[in-house]
Design an enzyme around this catalytic site. Sequence first.
Site, PDB file in Angstrom:
ATOM      1  N   ARG A 217     153.796 -42.484   3.696  1.00  0.00           N
ATOM      2  CA  ARG A 217     154.021 -41.167   4.293  1.00  0.00           C
ATOM      3  C   ARG A 217     155.281 -40.569   3.672  1.00  0.00           C
ATOM      4  O   ARG A 217     156.244 -41.278   3.383  1.00  0.00           O
ATOM      5  CB  ARG A 217     154.190 -41.281   5.823  1.00  0.00           C
ATOM      6  CG  ARG A 217     152.898 -41.574   6.560  1.00  0.00           C
ATOM      7  CD  ARG A 217     151.913 -40.394   6.515  1.00  0.00           C
ATOM      8  NE  ARG A 217     150.652 -40.634   7.202  1.00  0.00           N
ATOM      9  CZ  ARG A 217     149.507 -40.994   6.607  1.00  0.00           C
ATOM     10  NH1 ARG A 217     149.470 -41.172   5.308  1.00  0.00           N
ATOM     11  NH2 ARG A 217     148.397 -41.134   7.313  1.00  0.00           N
ATOM     12  N   HIS A 265     148.267 -36.547  -2.287  1.00  0.00           N
ATOM     13  CA  HIS A 265     147.789 -37.368  -1.168  1.00  0.00           C
ATOM     14  C   HIS A 265     146.337 -37.797  -1.384  1.00  0.00           C
ATOM     15  O   HIS A 265     145.442 -37.498  -0.579  1.00  0.00           O
ATOM     16  CB  HIS A 265     147.936 -36.622   0.167  1.00  0.00           C
ATOM     17  CG  HIS A 265     147.949 -37.557   1.346  1.00  0.00           C
ATOM     18  ND1 HIS A 265     148.684 -37.319   2.481  1.00  0.00           N
ATOM     19  CD2 HIS A 265     147.329 -38.749   1.560  1.00  0.00           C
ATOM     20  CE1 HIS A 265     148.494 -38.308   3.342  1.00  0.00           C
ATOM     21  NE2 HIS A 265     147.676 -39.194   2.788  1.00  0.00           N
TER      22      HIS A 265
HETATM   23  N1  LIG Z   1     148.298 -42.059   0.607  1.00  0.00           N
HETATM   24  C1  LIG Z   1     147.122 -42.316   1.145  1.00  0.00           C
HETATM   25  O1  LIG Z   1     146.113 -41.812   0.682  1.00  0.00           O
HETATM   26  C2  LIG Z   1     147.027 -43.249   2.333  1.00  0.00           C
HETATM   27  C3  LIG Z   1     145.771 -43.714   2.729  1.00  0.00           C
HETATM   28  C4  LIG Z   1     145.689 -44.616   3.792  1.00  0.00           C
HETATM   29  C5  LIG Z   1     146.833 -45.052   4.432  1.00  0.00           C
HETATM   30  N2  LIG Z   1     148.050 -44.578   4.033  1.00  0.00           N
HETATM   31  C6  LIG Z   1     149.277 -45.048   4.695  1.00  0.00           C
HETATM   32  O2  LIG Z   1     149.556 -46.372   4.260  1.00  0.00           O
HETATM   33  C7  LIG Z   1     150.426 -46.992   5.206  1.00  0.00           C
HETATM   34  C8  LIG Z   1     150.033 -48.438   5.426  1.00  0.00           C
HETATM   35  O3  LIG Z   1     148.768 -48.527   6.052  1.00  0.00           O
HETATM   36  P1  LIG Z   1     148.156 -49.931   6.542  1.00  0.00           P
HETATM   37  O4  LIG Z   1     146.786 -49.648   7.048  1.00  0.00           O
HETATM   38  O5  LIG Z   1     148.333 -50.985   5.498  1.00  0.00           O
HETATM   39  O6  LIG Z   1     149.139 -50.274   7.758  1.00  0.00           O
HETATM   40  P2  LIG Z   1     149.170 -51.609   8.653  1.00  0.00           P
HETATM   41  O7  LIG Z   1     147.973 -52.465   8.418  1.00  0.00           O
HETATM   42  O8  LIG Z   1     149.473 -51.177  10.029  1.00  0.00           O
HETATM   43  O9  LIG Z   1     150.416 -52.413   8.055  1.00  0.00           O
HETATM   44  C9  LIG Z   1     151.727 -51.959   8.200  1.00  0.00           C
HETATM   45  C10 LIG Z   1     152.703 -52.996   7.659  1.00  0.00           C
HETATM   46  O10 LIG Z   1     154.030 -52.495   7.826  1.00  0.00           O
HETATM   47  C11 LIG Z   1     154.806 -53.450   8.535  1.00  0.00           C
HETATM   48  N3  LIG Z   1     155.813 -52.788   9.371  1.00  0.00           N
HETATM   49  C12 LIG Z   1     155.634 -51.863  10.350  1.00  0.00           C
HETATM   50  N4  LIG Z   1     156.805 -51.483  10.889  1.00  0.00           N
HETATM   51  C13 LIG Z   1     157.751 -52.203  10.248  1.00  0.00           C
HETATM   52  C14 LIG Z   1     159.160 -52.287  10.360  1.00  0.00           C
HETATM   53  N5  LIG Z   1     159.833 -51.541  11.251  1.00  0.00           N
HETATM   54  N6  LIG Z   1     159.817 -53.123   9.540  1.00  0.00           N
HETATM   55  C15 LIG Z   1     159.147 -53.908   8.660  1.00  0.00           C
HETATM   56  N7  LIG Z   1     157.802 -53.874   8.482  1.00  0.00           N
HETATM   57  C16 LIG Z   1     157.119 -53.035   9.280  1.00  0.00           C
HETATM   58  C17 LIG Z   1     153.818 -54.206   9.382  1.00  0.00           C
HETATM   59  O11 LIG Z   1     154.384 -55.432   9.766  1.00  0.00           O
HETATM   60  P3  LIG Z   1     153.515 -56.502  10.592  1.00  0.00           P
HETATM   61  O12 LIG Z   1     152.569 -57.112   9.572  1.00  0.00           O
HETATM   62  O13 LIG Z   1     154.513 -57.461  11.040  1.00  0.00           O
HETATM   63  O14 LIG Z   1     152.806 -55.730  11.671  1.00  0.00           O
HETATM   64  C18 LIG Z   1     152.647 -54.335   8.407  1.00  0.00           C
HETATM   65  O15 LIG Z   1     152.852 -55.408   7.522  1.00  0.00           O
HETATM   66  C19 LIG Z   1     150.406 -46.093   6.436  1.00  0.00           C
HETATM   67  O16 LIG Z   1     151.584 -45.291   6.449  1.00  0.00           O
HETATM   68  C20 LIG Z   1     149.211 -45.209   6.195  1.00  0.00           C
HETATM   69  O17 LIG Z   1     149.343 -43.972   6.869  1.00  0.00           O
HETATM   70  C21 LIG Z   1     148.173 -43.700   3.001  1.00  0.00           C
END
Ligand SMILES: NC(=O)c1ccc[n+]([C@@H]2O[C@H](COP(=O)([O-])OP(=O)(O)OC[C@H]3O[C@@H](n4cnc5c(N)ncnc54)[C@H](OP(=O)(O)O)[C@@H]3O)[C@@H](O)[C@H]2O)c1
Length: 302
Positions: A217, A265
């Site tokens: 983000r 994006h």
């Molecule tokens: N650009 C694009 O086209 C696009 C497309 C899809 C998604 N995204 C974005 O990609 C990102 C990741 O998505 P995802 O599905 O992989 O998310 P996810 O499965 O929820 O994983 C998030 C990761 O971040 C870690 N985390 C969260 N808060 C934290 C903190 N305060 N300190 C340290 N680590 C932290 C979590 O730790 P834990 O493992 O311990 O929970 C987890 O490992 C999101 O922001 C999403 O909106 C972007």
Amino acid sequence: MKVLFASESEKPEDWLPLLEKALPQDRFFLDGKERPDVALVANPPPGTLERLSGTKLVQSLWMGVEKLLADPALPRDVPLARLVDPGMVAAMSEMVLAHVLDWHRHLFLYRYHQQHATWRQLDQKLASDRTVGLLGLGELGSDVARKLVALGFKVVGYSRRPKQIEGVRRIADLQLFLEQTEALVCLLPLTPQTRGIIGGDNLRRLRQGGCVINVARGAHVVAADLIAALDSGHLARAYLDVFEREPLPPDDPLWRHPAVTVTPHVAALTDPRTAVPKIAENIERVRRGETPLDLVDREAGY
Ligand SMILES: NC(=O)c1ccc[n+]([C@@H]2O[C@H](COP(=O)([O-])OP(=O)(O)OC[C@H]3O[C@@H](n4cnc5c(N)ncnc54)[C@H](OP(=O)(O)O)[C@@H]3O)[C@@H](O)[C@H]2O)c1
């Protein structure tokens, strides 16, 4: 089951034929006035969320749910699931690998040299000479990690809770994690704890000549600090897919910065072909009275 499809961004004609084929016994509708059993939402029309109290499941059509969570109209009593679409997971890994390789193999420099008809061979490094740091080892980060390990990169990761991924060293201390990292990839959710994490001292801690790849983000990055780190030569390159304001305004300096690659994006778009089986599985779970997959932890904010 009565299923509402509510989105100002996703086209019903892309989704409804696939949903109706996967779940022929269910009824899909677009009008938010009727109380649904399940609501499928992505950027829902105003007035939709407040009518969803008592719904058995709100299923996001996107992976990121920070906008839904921030909306006071989202009823507290309704389970919210985000979409974990295997097509998006694969697409994200492709995008991150493309950027890591662009930086690692100096392709961004060779493109520049070609513009000036400059024949100059740069040092070749092994993948194992490079350390890629993944902020976030969730659904997307862990797939990226495995694919980087397969290519021979050293991979370190930062997450809230411990994580076992073969070949990946999780470093619990952010400062130590950053000091190891040359190529920083952000795949964190946007929460109060992660907003602005790529800025200030955190950028200075990255290794000289590294790069930043932000595909999570826009608000994870402090743009002015990133530009300063690029201008000073501390970082070689930034690859940015997401921005605080989207579309990125035409006069934003990131568009024209010579060390920045901007994409609109598109790192991983939802693909109804791979997403519908996941959504169908969740609707079946609701029908059977089971817990849906990929429920959002409202306390943690993701
Ligand atoms: N650009 C694009 O086209 C696009 C497309 C899809 C998604 N995204 C974005 O990609 C990102 C990741 O998505 P995802 O599905 O992989 O998310 P996810 O499965 O929820 O994983 C998030 C990761 O971040 C870690 N985390 C969260 N808060 C934290 C903190 N305060 N300190 C340290 N680590 C932290 C979590 O730790 P834990 O493992 O311990 O929970 C987890 O490992 C999101 O922001 C999403 O909106 C972007």
